[in-house]
Design a protein around this motif. Structure first.
Motif, PDB file in Angstrom:
ATOM      1  N   GLY A  15       0.815  -1.199   0.000  1.00 41.79           N
ATOM      2  CA  GLY A  15       0.000   0.000   0.000  1.00 41.79           C
ATOM      3  C   GLY A  15       0.846   1.244   0.000  1.00 41.79           C
ATOM      4  O   GLY A  15       2.057   1.195  -0.237  1.00 41.79           O
ATOM      5  N   LEU A  16       0.183   2.349   0.273  1.00 44.05           N
ATOM      6  CA  LEU A  16       0.840   3.651   0.329  1.00 44.05           C
ATOM      7  C   LEU A  16       1.049   4.035   1.783  1.00 44.05           C
ATOM      8  O   LEU A  16       0.113   3.974   2.587  1.00 44.05           O
ATOM      9  N   VAL A  17       2.255   4.446   2.107  1.00 45.89           N
ATOM     10  CA  VAL A  17       2.575   4.819   3.480  1.00 45.89           C
ATOM     11  C   VAL A  17       3.553   5.986   3.446  1.00 45.89           C
ATOM     12  O   VAL A  17       4.341   6.122   2.511  1.00 45.89           O
ATOM     13  N   LEU A  53       4.597  -1.192   7.452  1.00 43.33           N
ATOM     14  CA  LEU A  53       3.694  -2.096   6.748  1.00 43.33           C
ATOM     15  C   LEU A  53       4.115  -3.525   7.058  1.00 43.33           C
ATOM     16  O   LEU A  53       5.300  -3.781   7.309  1.00 43.33           O
ATOM     17  N   THR A  54       3.148  -4.415   7.009  1.00 45.88           N
ATOM     18  CA  THR A  54       3.460  -5.837   7.113  1.00 45.88           C
ATOM     19  C   THR A  54       2.925  -6.540   5.875  1.00 45.88           C
ATOM     20  O   THR A  54       1.723  -6.483   5.596  1.00 45.88           O
ATOM     21  N   LEU A  55       3.824  -7.143   5.147  1.00 48.33           N
ATOM     22  CA  LEU A  55       3.450  -7.909   3.960  1.00 48.33           C
ATOM     23  C   LEU A  55       3.268  -9.373   4.345  1.00 48.33           C
ATOM     24  O   LEU A  55       3.970  -9.891   5.219  1.00 48.33           O
ATOM     25  N   SER A  56       2.344 -10.030   3.670  1.00 45.47           N
ATOM     26  CA  SER A  56       2.093 -11.447   3.891  1.00 45.47           C
ATOM     27  C   SER A  56       2.325 -12.217   2.603  1.00 45.47           C
ATOM     28  O   SER A  56       2.054 -11.720   1.513  1.00 45.47           O
ATOM     29  N   CYS A  57       2.809 -13.429   2.754  1.00 43.26           N
ATOM     30  CA  CYS A  57       3.007 -14.339   1.626  1.00 43.26           C
ATOM     31  C   CYS A  57       2.395 -15.672   2.011  1.00 43.26           C
ATOM     32  O   CYS A  57       2.939 -16.396   2.843  1.00 43.26           O
ATOM     33  N   ALA A  58       1.245 -15.982   1.434  1.00 42.67           N
ATOM     34  CA  ALA A  58       0.556 -17.234   1.730  1.00 42.67           C
ATOM     35  C   ALA A  58       0.959 -18.289   0.714  1.00 42.67           C
ATOM     36  O   ALA A  58       0.829 -18.065  -0.494  1.00 42.67           O
ATOM     37  N   GLY A  59       1.432 -19.415   1.206  1.00 42.92           N
ATOM     38  CA  GLY A  59       1.917 -20.465   0.318  1.00 42.92           C
ATOM     39  C   GLY A  59       1.029 -21.696   0.334  1.00 42.92           C
ATOM     40  O   GLY A  59       0.406 -22.018   1.345  1.00 42.92           O
ATOM     41  N   SER A  60       0.983 -22.386  -0.814  1.00 39.40           N
ATOM     42  CA  SER A  60       0.255 -23.648  -0.912  1.00 39.40           C
ATOM     43  C   SER A  60       0.890 -24.493  -2.004  1.00 39.40           C
ATOM     44  O   SER A  60       1.638 -23.990  -2.847  1.00 39.40           O
ATOM     45  N   GLY A  61       0.591 -25.795  -1.945  1.00 41.29           N
ATOM     46  CA  GLY A  61       1.110 -26.694  -2.966  1.00 41.29           C
ATOM     47  C   GLY A  61       2.515 -27.195  -2.704  1.00 41.29           C
ATOM     48  O   GLY A  61       3.120 -27.836  -3.568  1.00 41.29           O
ATOM     49  N   PHE A  62       3.047 -26.934  -1.522  1.00 37.86           N
ATOM     50  CA  PHE A  62       4.373 -27.434  -1.156  1.00 37.86           C
ATOM     51  C   PHE A  62       4.413 -27.588   0.360  1.00 37.86           C
ATOM     52  O   PHE A  62       3.518 -27.136   1.070  1.00 37.86           O
ATOM     53  N   THR A  63       5.467 -28.232   0.837  1.00 40.12           N
ATOM     54  CA  THR A  63       5.601 -28.467   2.274  1.00 40.12           C
ATOM     55  C   THR A  63       6.178 -27.219   2.920  1.00 40.12           C
ATOM     56  O   THR A  63       7.389 -27.009   2.927  1.00 40.12           O
ATOM     57  N   PHE A  64       5.302 -26.418   3.451  1.00 43.69           N
ATOM     58  CA  PHE A  64       5.697 -25.115   3.985  1.00 43.69           C
ATOM     59  C   PHE A  64       6.756 -25.254   5.072  1.00 43.69           C
ATOM     60  O   PHE A  64       7.704 -24.473   5.122  1.00 43.69           O
TER      61      PHE A  64
END
Length: 125
Positions: free
Chosen positions: A10-12, A18-29
């Motif tokens: 976003g804009l700051v 800011l806190t960014l998130s990275c949601a993962g799927s399809g692998f062994t996290f």
């Protein structure tokens, strides 16, 4: 299929957070190494931070050390990039990425095979 989805950009104002998130799927996290990168149009992609969920080691680039932290939430299969004291030069598209190797390949986390689509961060002065 490996998928990574970034959010939180976003804009700051300069000095903000800011806190960014990275949601993962399809692998062994729990066994994965996940890195954050950023890119400004016309410039090369830059490594920012990396975390190995296997050995719990983190690496932070000197350009953001002391201001950014990286962490994992295993229950949510999500990696976070907490960004404090933001500067205009932190502006860019932030991407998360992972690969089949479980450790972060320092110094610049080369070899990432799977990438998200990115989330934009704009820091105004």
């Amino acid at each position: 299929e490996v998928q990574l989805v970034e959010s939180g950009g976003g804009l700051v104002q300069a000095g903000g957070s800011l806190t960014l998130s990275c949601a993962g799927s399809g692998f062994t996290f729990a066994d994965a190494a996940i890195g954050w990168f950023r890119q400004v149009p016309g410039k090369e992609r830059e490594a920012v931070a990396c975390i190995s969920n296997m050995n719990h080691k983190t690496d932070i680039q000197d350009s953001v050390k002391g201001r950014f932290t990286i962490s994992s939430d295993y229950a949510k299969n999500t990696v976070y990039l907490r960004m404090n004291s933001l500067k205009p030069e932190d502006t860019g598209i932030y991407y998360c990425a992972t690969e089949d190797l479980a450790i972060c390949r320092v110094p610049d986390y080369y070899g990432m095979d799977y990438w998200g689509k990115g989330t934009p961060v704009t820091v105004s002065s």
